[in-house]
Enzyme design. Structure first.
Site, PDB file in Angstrom:
ATOM      1  N   HIS A  18       0.743  -4.217   5.887  1.00 51.30           N
ATOM      2  CA  HIS A  18       1.654  -3.849   4.792  1.00 51.30           C
ATOM      3  C   HIS A  18       3.089  -4.272   5.120  1.00 51.30           C
ATOM      4  CE1 HIS A  18      -1.300  -0.287   4.051  1.00 51.30           C
ATOM      5  NE2 HIS A  18      -1.507  -1.178   3.101  1.00 51.30           N
ATOM      6  N   LYS A  42      -8.527  12.112  -2.480  1.00 50.12           N
ATOM      7  CA  LYS A  42      -8.626  13.575  -2.519  1.00 50.12           C
ATOM      8  C   LYS A  42      -8.116  14.198  -1.226  1.00 50.12           C
ATOM      9  CE  LYS A  42     -12.124  15.252  -5.658  1.00 50.12           C
ATOM     10  NZ  LYS A  42     -13.577  15.349  -5.830  1.00 50.12           N
ATOM     11  N   ARG A  91      -6.234 -10.334   1.953  1.00 48.19           N
ATOM     12  CA  ARG A  91      -6.586 -10.582   3.353  1.00 48.19           C
ATOM     13  C   ARG A  91      -7.751 -11.550   3.473  1.00 48.19           C
ATOM     14  NH1 ARG A  91      -7.205  -4.309   4.291  1.00 48.19           N
ATOM     15  NH2 ARG A  91      -8.180  -4.761   2.295  1.00 48.19           N
ATOM     16  N   SER A 129      -6.008   0.446   6.169  1.00 44.26           N
ATOM     17  CA  SER A 129      -5.652   1.834   6.487  1.00 44.26           C
ATOM     18  C   SER A 129      -6.913   2.620   6.852  1.00 44.26           C
ATOM     19  CB  SER A 129      -4.975   2.494   5.293  1.00 44.26           C
ATOM     20  OG  SER A 129      -3.782   1.831   4.986  1.00 44.26           O
TER      21      SER A 129
END
Ligand code: PNS
Length: 158
Positions: A18, A42, A91, A129
């Site tokens: 990022h 969530k 990517r 991530s």
């Protein structure tokens, strides 16, 4: 006319992939907003405030990088901000299908907005991530794949 770009995402957590895309975007556009989606997952690892703090700290010395949050449709947020460009990182081919669908859906919703895809430096092409969280939780080394601050915050969490 100055160009305002928006780099949207969950950033849970911010990775060096990022950071690489944001840095490239900041060189290409007059201003780039890192727009963190509220309630993307969530059960996020980092709260919204933590994610905002981390991104602000990492880009503290970049005057044309701003960190903000958004809810609802990305195109509505772009309208409010009068932004012209969505930046997304690509990517690998595997990213392409979903990114292509999102770009065309966003274009249908708001034809004025252009999506620009940027490739990160090759050493970051396999980072996500999700993988960072998994590897770190299971005791693996993520040094060099995330900013130092993220590594520090991960250690405090897990
Ligand atoms: O980090 P991510 O999960 O790849 O980011 C995905 C994101 C935030 C860019 C996407 O889910 C999004 O734009 N969500 C906002 C809601 C929206 O506009 N959905 C329609 C997209 S075509």
């Amino acid at each position: 006319m100055s160009t305002l770009a928006v780099y949207p995402g969950s950033f849970d957590p911010l990775t060096n992939g990022h950071v690489d895309i944001i840095t490239r975007g900041a060189r290409l556009f007059d201003r780039i907003v890192v727009a963190i989606l509220v309630n993307a997952e969530k059960y996020p690892l980092f709260t919204m405030n933590e994610r905002v703090d981390i991104a602000r700290e990492v880009f503290r010395k970049h005057p044309n990088v701003e960190v903000d949050t958004f809810e609802g449709l990305l195109v509505d947020y772009m309208e409010r901000r009068k932004a012209q460009v969505v930046v997304r990182g690509l990517r690998a081919i595997s990213d392409f299908e979903f990114e292509f669908q999102m770009a065309l859906m966003n274009r249908r919703l708001q034809p004025r907005i252009e999506t620009v895809f940027m490739m990160p430096a090759e050493q970051y092409t396999y980072i996500s991530s999700r993988l960072i969280k998994e590897v770190f939780k299971l005791g693996g080394r993520v040094h060099g794949l995330v900013p130092e601050l993220v590594e520090q915050r991960l250690r405090e969490k897990v």
